[in-house]
Design a protein around this motif. Sequence first.
Motif, PDB file in Angstrom:
ATOM      1  N   GLY A  71      39.501  47.669  45.998  1.00 21.71           N
ATOM      2  CA  GLY A  71      39.269  46.379  45.362  1.00 21.71           C
ATOM      3  C   GLY A  71      38.984  46.440  43.880  1.00 21.71           C
ATOM      4  O   GLY A  71      38.758  45.398  43.237  1.00 21.71           O
ATOM      5  N   THR A  72      39.013  47.657  43.295  1.00 24.42           N
ATOM      6  CA  THR A  72      38.733  47.790  41.857  1.00 24.42           C
ATOM      7  C   THR A  72      39.717  48.704  41.122  1.00 24.42           C
ATOM      8  O   THR A  72      40.148  48.375  40.016  1.00 24.42           O
ATOM      9  N   THR A  73      40.061  49.846  41.706  1.00 18.17           N
ATOM     10  CA  THR A  73      40.885  50.815  40.958  1.00 18.17           C
ATOM     11  C   THR A  73      42.020  51.447  41.765  1.00 18.17           C
ATOM     12  O   THR A  73      42.917  52.056  41.177  1.00 18.17           O
ATOM     13  N   GLN A  95      39.455  38.935  48.997  1.00 16.75           N
ATOM     14  CA  GLN A  95      40.652  38.515  48.269  1.00 16.75           C
ATOM     15  C   GLN A  95      41.151  39.558  47.272  1.00 16.75           C
ATOM     16  O   GLN A  95      42.274  39.450  46.778  1.00 16.75           O
ATOM     17  N   GLY A  96      40.336  40.561  46.979  1.00 17.81           N
ATOM     18  CA  GLY A  96      40.747  41.546  45.992  1.00 17.81           C
ATOM     19  C   GLY A  96      40.649  40.989  44.583  1.00 17.81           C
ATOM     20  O   GLY A  96      40.081  39.920  44.353  1.00 17.81           O
ATOM     21  N   GLU A  97      41.226  41.720  43.641  1.00 19.29           N
ATOM     22  CA  GLU A  97      41.171  41.310  42.236  1.00 19.29           C
ATOM     23  C   GLU A  97      42.198  40.220  41.956  1.00 19.29           C
ATOM     24  O   GLU A  97      43.401  40.494  41.941  1.00 19.29           O
ATOM     25  N   SER A  98      41.735  39.014  41.768  1.00 17.91           N
ATOM     26  CA  SER A  98      42.620  37.875  41.467  1.00 17.91           C
ATOM     27  C   SER A  98      43.738  37.735  42.484  1.00 17.91           C
ATOM     28  O   SER A  98      44.851  37.328  42.157  1.00 17.91           O
ATOM     29  N   GLY A  99      43.439  38.063  43.722  1.00 15.58           N
ATOM     30  CA  GLY A  99      44.444  38.069  44.770  1.00 15.58           C
ATOM     31  C   GLY A  99      45.122  39.426  44.797  1.00 15.58           C
ATOM     32  O   GLY A  99      46.172  39.628  44.183  1.00 15.58           O
ATOM     33  N   GLY A 100      44.508  40.402  45.476  1.00 14.50           N
ATOM     34  CA  GLY A 100      44.990  41.782  45.458  1.00 14.50           C
ATOM     35  C   GLY A 100      46.403  41.918  45.987  1.00 14.50           C
ATOM     36  O   GLY A 100      46.814  41.220  46.912  1.00 14.50           O
ATOM     37  N   TYR A 101      47.159  42.840  45.393  1.00 12.86           N
ATOM     38  CA  TYR A 101      48.565  43.025  45.745  1.00 12.86           C
ATOM     39  C   TYR A 101      48.736  44.032  46.883  1.00 12.86           C
ATOM     40  O   TYR A 101      48.066  45.065  46.923  1.00 12.86           O
ATOM     41  N   VAL A 102      49.677  43.736  47.770  1.00 11.49           N
ATOM     42  CA  VAL A 102      50.099  44.683  48.799  1.00 11.49           C
ATOM     43  C   VAL A 102      51.249  45.533  48.261  1.00 11.49           C
ATOM     44  O   VAL A 102      51.206  46.763  48.297  1.00 11.49           O
ATOM     45  N   GLN A 120      45.853  48.397  37.146  1.00 18.32           N
ATOM     46  CA  GLN A 120      44.706  48.393  38.064  1.00 18.32           C
ATOM     47  C   GLN A 120      43.867  47.119  37.938  1.00 18.32           C
ATOM     48  O   GLN A 120      42.642  47.152  37.999  1.00 18.32           O
ATOM     49  N   THR A 121      44.538  45.988  37.810  1.00 15.19           N
ATOM     50  CA  THR A 121      43.857  44.704  37.673  1.00 15.19           C
ATOM     51  C   THR A 121      44.116  43.754  38.844  1.00 15.19           C
ATOM     52  O   THR A 121      43.665  42.610  38.823  1.00 15.19           O
ATOM     53  N   ARG A 122      44.846  44.218  39.857  1.00 18.24           N
ATOM     54  CA  ARG A 122      45.159  43.383  41.018  1.00 18.24           C
ATOM     55  C   ARG A 122      44.958  44.199  42.299  1.00 18.24           C
ATOM     56  O   ARG A 122      45.794  44.206  43.195  1.00 18.24           O
ATOM     57  N   THR A 123      43.825  44.861  42.409  1.00 21.00           N
ATOM     58  CA  THR A 123      43.606  45.795  43.512  1.00 21.00           C
ATOM     59  C   THR A 123      43.393  45.083  44.833  1.00 21.00           C
ATOM     60  O   THR A 123      42.603  44.152  44.942  1.00 21.00           O
TER      61      THR A 123
END
Length: 225
Positions: A14-16, A42-49, A147-150
Amino acid sequence: GAVRGILMSIEFNGTTSKLEHTTAAIASATSTILAWLWADGQGESGGYVLAFPETATADADILRHQTAADTLRYDHAWSGTDGVWTFPATDGQWNAVALSYDGGAVGNVPVARVNFAPVTVTTAAAPTGANRTAVAAGYCIGNVTTQTRTWDGAIQHLQFFNVILTAPEMDAALLRPGSIQRGLVSWWPLWDASYTIDLVNHSFQPTATSLASRASAPCQPPWAG
């Protein structure tokens, strides 16, 4: 490998955390994305898969968490307005997620299945333009390169196909990862933090950052049955 496939998955913090390749040419106009997903949040601003390309700054193809609970999102680039669609998937549990999209016509809407049943796909932004925008090479799993969408949670058995799989094919590939070969471009088992290879595209092995291991999704070993 087989034991790890039964017991473990990969946790994104969720961060890096991220898993990326900067030059792999995998994305296609017509595709099916399959994965076992556990979202802790939700992760960082909507975390990416999964993001094509790894920067995902423009002209991108992205499966991600929405910036709202219990909701996944798919973005696809078009020459006018990018298409954005959402569909439900409950946080805090394993979800078998399948999404297919035919980029051959701007009016097409993705098809989504969660836990082996169809779910409603909501159009948040309808795409416009004469043609789908070509997506650059490169991919990132669980994040973008900066590393901004973890993603916050676990991912396992991520599979990418360059065809539209049928519902029975989607279900079979999620229940027994690796068992459906039609159109299979990449398969990342993500059996644990040290097992990050793409079993199909051997020349496109990703680089890992800040991964951990956690309990496995409830699917069977590859080629079971």
